[in-house]
Each structure stands twice: as C-alpha cells, then as structure tokens.
Design an enzyme around this catalytic site. Structure first.
Site, PDB file in Angstrom:
ATOM      1  N   LYS A  62       0.842  -1.193   0.000  1.00  0.00           N
ATOM      2  CA  LYS A  62       0.000   0.000   0.000  1.00  0.00           C
ATOM      3  C   LYS A  62       0.880   1.247   0.000  1.00  0.00           C
ATOM      4  O   LYS A  62       1.850   1.335   0.758  1.00  0.00           O
ATOM      5  CB  LYS A  62      -0.914   0.020   1.231  1.00  0.00           C
ATOM      6  CG  LYS A  62      -2.050  -0.969   1.168  1.00  0.00           C
ATOM      7  CD  LYS A  62      -2.918  -0.909   2.410  1.00  0.00           C
ATOM      8  CE  LYS A  62      -3.853   0.266   2.399  1.00  0.00           C
ATOM      9  NZ  LYS A  62      -4.791   0.231   3.551  1.00  0.00           N
ATOM     10  N   LEU A  63       0.491   2.194  -0.855  1.00  0.00           N
ATOM     11  CA  LEU A  63       1.256   3.430  -0.998  1.00  0.00           C
ATOM     12  C   LEU A  63       0.316   4.625  -0.958  1.00  0.00           C
ATOM     13  O   LEU A  63      -0.816   4.542  -1.453  1.00  0.00           O
ATOM     14  CB  LEU A  63       2.016   3.430  -2.331  1.00  0.00           C
ATOM     15  CG  LEU A  63       3.033   2.304  -2.527  1.00  0.00           C
ATOM     16  CD1 LEU A  63       3.449   2.218  -3.984  1.00  0.00           C
ATOM     17  CD2 LEU A  63       4.241   2.513  -1.627  1.00  0.00           C
TER      18      LEU A  63
END
Length: 214
Positions: free
Chosen positions: A83-84
């Site tokens: 996740k970014l």
C-alpha cells in the site's frame, strides 16, 4: 465482486475464508496496532490463510523509502501487495515496484483524477475512501461511479477497491456500479448476512415445525 476484509483479526479472517467470502485482506499500521502483534508476524499468518492479495502499508514518505519497505514486505509472502499513499512520491514508488513485479495499492484516494493518476502509474489497485468523503458531506459513492466510468474508457489493469466502507449500502452500491472489490470491516461484513424478515421467517418455520410434531 471480490470481498476483502479490512482487519488483522486472524480469527475473523479464517471464518470468512472458510465460508468462501474472503478474497483478500487490507491492513494499515492502525489495524496492525489494534491486533497487538508485530506487523510481520500477523501479516505472514494472514497471507497463509487468504488465497488472494494481502495489502501491507509502511510509513516512509519518500519514494526510495517506500520502495525499500515494499521490497521487504514482498519477501514475507507471495501474495503481498504494497500500500502506498496518493502522493507524487507514492506514485513514483508504485511505478518502480510494479516494474519489479511487486503489486501495489494506491490508497487515500479522494478524487477521480487521483485514481486516474494511480492507474497511469501502473498500480494494481486503487483505493478510494467513500466513508471519509461522506463524513465531510461529499458523495463517496458518486466518486466510485466517476472512477469506474473513467477507467472503463481505457485498458488500465488497475482494479478499484472501495474502501472506508461504513455500511451494507456502500457494498450494494459498489456492486451495482461494477467496482471490482470492496474492502469491508468485520462489523459491516456481519451485517451483510442480516435481515429481520429472514430472522422472522426462520422463527416462524421453527414454530410451525414444532406444532406439526405434536
């Protein structure tokens, strides 16, 4: 439509998997903290249970740090997704990680333009937050409709994860709009099974059955 569980509660994940209702899991640092366990330990246990993607989030704010964290996360299990955040640095990291064969999920998306940018960066998933938009008097589900409409014009590989789901109506509306995935907190997931008329019908059938045996 795929259901992800937005939790690090292994017991609840296992129960949903056994019903065939859990296609993946999303986590974040807050969710991991609530589990009372170390991130690597709990993520690896979840990844062994779940057949699909398990999203893991770090804390770095620059692309180099995100890539370093993501590369490490990807070693934990074959179904890890990194996740970014929806920032310039996050999109830069997404592009680098995807080129390395590591799937990414761009999160904290609140506009259709942001979703479009994430898709152009090559992210495997994009997570628009509908509940948080509703909280500030915007229409979260309209955002999903806009994103699905835009992405359908092109051949992006990016799948839409409807996030910040607050109630069963969010899930129903997301399915009607053709969203690929909804990531659902356990309390909302339980509500999907419930309807008072179902409970009333079961009670009536049991009562009538008991009468028929007399």
């Amino acid at each position: 439509m795929k259901f992800f569980l937005d939790t690090a509660d292994v017991g609840k994940i296992k129960a949903a998997v056994e019903m065939g209702m859990c296609d993946g899991v999303t986590t974040n640092p807050t969710i991991i903290m609530k589990s009372g366990r170390g991130q690597k330990e709990v993520v690896q246990e979840i990844a062994a249970l779940v057949p699909g993607p398990v999203s893991v989030e770090g804390i770095s704010e620059d692309a180099d740090g995100m890539v370093k964290e993501g590369t490490e996360f990807a070693k934990w299990a074959k179904n890890i997704v990194v996740k970014l955040p929806m920032t310039k640095e996050g999109l830069k990291a997404a592009r680098i990680l995807e080129k390395k064969g590591i799937k990414t999920n761009v999160t904290l998306v609140f506009s259709a333009n942001q979703a479009l940018l994430a898709a152009k960066a090559g992210a495997s998933y994009v997570s628009p937050f509908v509940g948080r938009l509703d909280d500030v008097s915007e229409d979260g589900m309209q955002l999903i409709a806009d994103i699905m409409d835009i992405l359908s014009n092109y051949e992006f590989k990016t799948e839409v994860i409807v996030a910040s789901v607050r109630d069963p109506v969010h899930v129903m509306d997301a399915a009607r709009m053709g969203a690929h995935i909804a990531t659902i907190p356990p309390d909302v997931f339980e509500k999907l099974f419930k309807h008072p008329l179902t409970d009333r019908g079961i009670a009536q059938f049991k009562e009538d059955y008991a009468k028929s045996k007399k």
